[in-house]
Design an enzyme around this catalytic site. Structure first.
Site, PDB file in Angstrom:
ATOM      1  N   SER A 113       0.826  -1.205   0.000  1.00 43.23           N
ATOM      2  CA  SER A 113       0.000   0.000   0.000  1.00 43.23           C
ATOM      3  C   SER A 113       0.861   1.256   0.000  1.00 43.23           C
ATOM      4  O   SER A 113       2.078   1.207   0.179  1.00 43.23           O
ATOM      5  CB  SER A 113      -0.928  -0.002   1.219  1.00 43.23           C
ATOM      6  OG  SER A 113      -1.826  -1.078   1.163  1.00 43.23           O
ATOM      7  N   ALA A 114       0.212   2.389  -0.199  1.00 48.23           N
ATOM      8  CA  ALA A 114       0.916   3.671  -0.200  1.00 48.23           C
ATOM      9  C   ALA A 114       1.486   3.962   1.194  1.00 48.23           C
ATOM     10  O   ALA A 114       0.861   3.636   2.202  1.00 48.23           O
ATOM     11  CB  ALA A 114      -0.035   4.778  -0.633  1.00 48.23           C
TER      12      ALA A 114
END
Length: 388
Positions: free
Chosen positions: A63-64
């Site tokens: 994920s970011a």
């Protein structure tokens, strides 16, 4: 601003996460600096390692950074503590590494992952981040780090939606849980049962990143249905839990199939692993073992009354106590919650509920007034009015 936290290297990325308020705690910032994201991104994405965006290659997904920053801050981790952490859908191992760095060598760190290729990537990534060896035992891969400051990370092949609550370490529960893929409200309710009292869970529920705290165990005979519908409507949880919405997110769902009933093995106590146990357990076991070394025959009290000294020697030899203690779990000597504490907590919750109701009433009043006020202002302007 969070999604603008990209950098040309790990230092620059973390600097921006801090500048935009994603990371606020010093220990979280230091952990993000020590755990370089470049070791964990999917193969072929190394040039984008410090971009503030999710990356995916096959089953391997990360994920970011700003999502992880928000989630780890919300977990309220206590540095160098005896904390148990469970990462459901542990993926690349990036979160597990950051949490391990914060919690230190006396913590327990478990991950549950379904896909073999993701587990392989995770093991390789953790080994690249900090020199480690991998021990395989059935469906459990234990990553042993070469330094003494980082706890082992145990990756269990299984399905995070099918972790058995009645067996292994899950009987005691986990102090912190992170969910690395989206679940629905019903699945969240089942997962929260793995939390120990006072434990915190953070994860995506449908399209929202939420934080759940298990406030304690509801006392028998003291359940109160009043207001339970309100609590349930928030996230499908009962009054034993409180929930908080952190942000909107978009995660792929946690895989439901194949159904693999997963057991996270419990630790078998022995003196060499006592550091993983809470302070109450360490103090109690130490007292028992000290007593076992004392001579059984001691001078009797001068006057045998309850206020006088007593014979503190354990009647069983030390070897027997070692065997007995091996059957205890981490919460064995933790004090039980009494009725007074329970009622105080319920009173606080009632006050919070009343405050929420007051705020809701004020919002409703404001919403009811808006159309009438809007009509008044429209008529005022059409009449050629002006404001001072």
């Amino acid at each position: 601003m969070a999604w603008r936290s990209s950098g040309t290297n790990n230092t620059e990325m973390v600097d921006k996460l801090k500048r935009f308020g994603v990371i606020t705690s010093e220990h979280v910032e230091e952990a993000f600096r020590r755990v370089d994201r470049k070791f964990f991104v999917p193969a072929g994405n190394e040039t984008l390692a410090h971009s503030d965006q999710p990356l995916k290659e096959g089953n391997v997904h990360i994920s970011a950074p700003h999502i992880y920053g928000s989630a780890i801050e919300a977990l309220d981790l206590v540095p160098n503590s005896c904390t148990s952490f469970l990462n459901i859908g542990s993926g690349t191992g990036y979160v597990s590494a950051i949490v391990a760095d914060i919690l230190g060598p006396n913590s327990l760190n478990y991950g549950v992952e379904l896909h073999d290729d993701v587990i392989g990537h995770c093991k390789a990534s953790l080994a690249k981040w900090r020199g480690a060896s991998v021990n395989e035992n059935g469906n459990i891969s234990t990553i042993n780090f070469m330094d003494d400051d980082t706890p082992d990370v145990h990756i269990i092949k299984g399905n995070g939606l099918n972790i058995l609550k009645s067996e292994g370490e899950s009987v005691v529960g986990y102090d912190r849980i992170y969910i690395g893929a989206a679940v629905d409200s019903a699945e969240l309710t089942n997962i929260t049962k793995l939390l120990s009292p006072g434990g915190i869970l953070v994860g995506p529920v449908e399209d929202e990143l939420v934080k759940v705290i298990r406030t304690g165990v509801i006392a028998q005979g003291l359940e109160d249905d009043e207001g339970s519908d309100e609590a349930a409507s928030l996230s499908g949880l009962n009054e034993e839990f409180t929930s908080q919405l952190l942000s909107g997110v978009r995660f792929a769902p946690l895989a439901m199939l194949p159904v693999i009933y997963t057991i996270i093995p419990s630790n078998v106590w022995n003196p060499s692993i006592r550091r993983f146990y809470p302070n109450e357990h360490r103090c109690a076991s130490m007292a028992l073992l000290m007593c076992s070394n004392s001579e059984i025959v001691q001078p009797l009290p001068r006057v045998p009354t309850p206020d006088e000294r007593f014979n503190a020697a354990a009647m069983l030899p030390k070897s027997i106590w070692l065997e007995i203690l091996s059957y205890t779990h981490r919460r064995w000597f933790a004090p039980e919650q009494n009725e007074t504490d329970f009622l105080k907590r319920r009173l606080r919750k009632r006050r919070q509920r009343l405050q929420r109701l007051k705020e809701l009433v004020e919002k409703l009043k404001h919403a009811a007034l808006l159309p009438r006020e809007r009509g008044q202002y429209t008529a005022f302007w059409h009449a050629g009015g002006s404001l001072a």
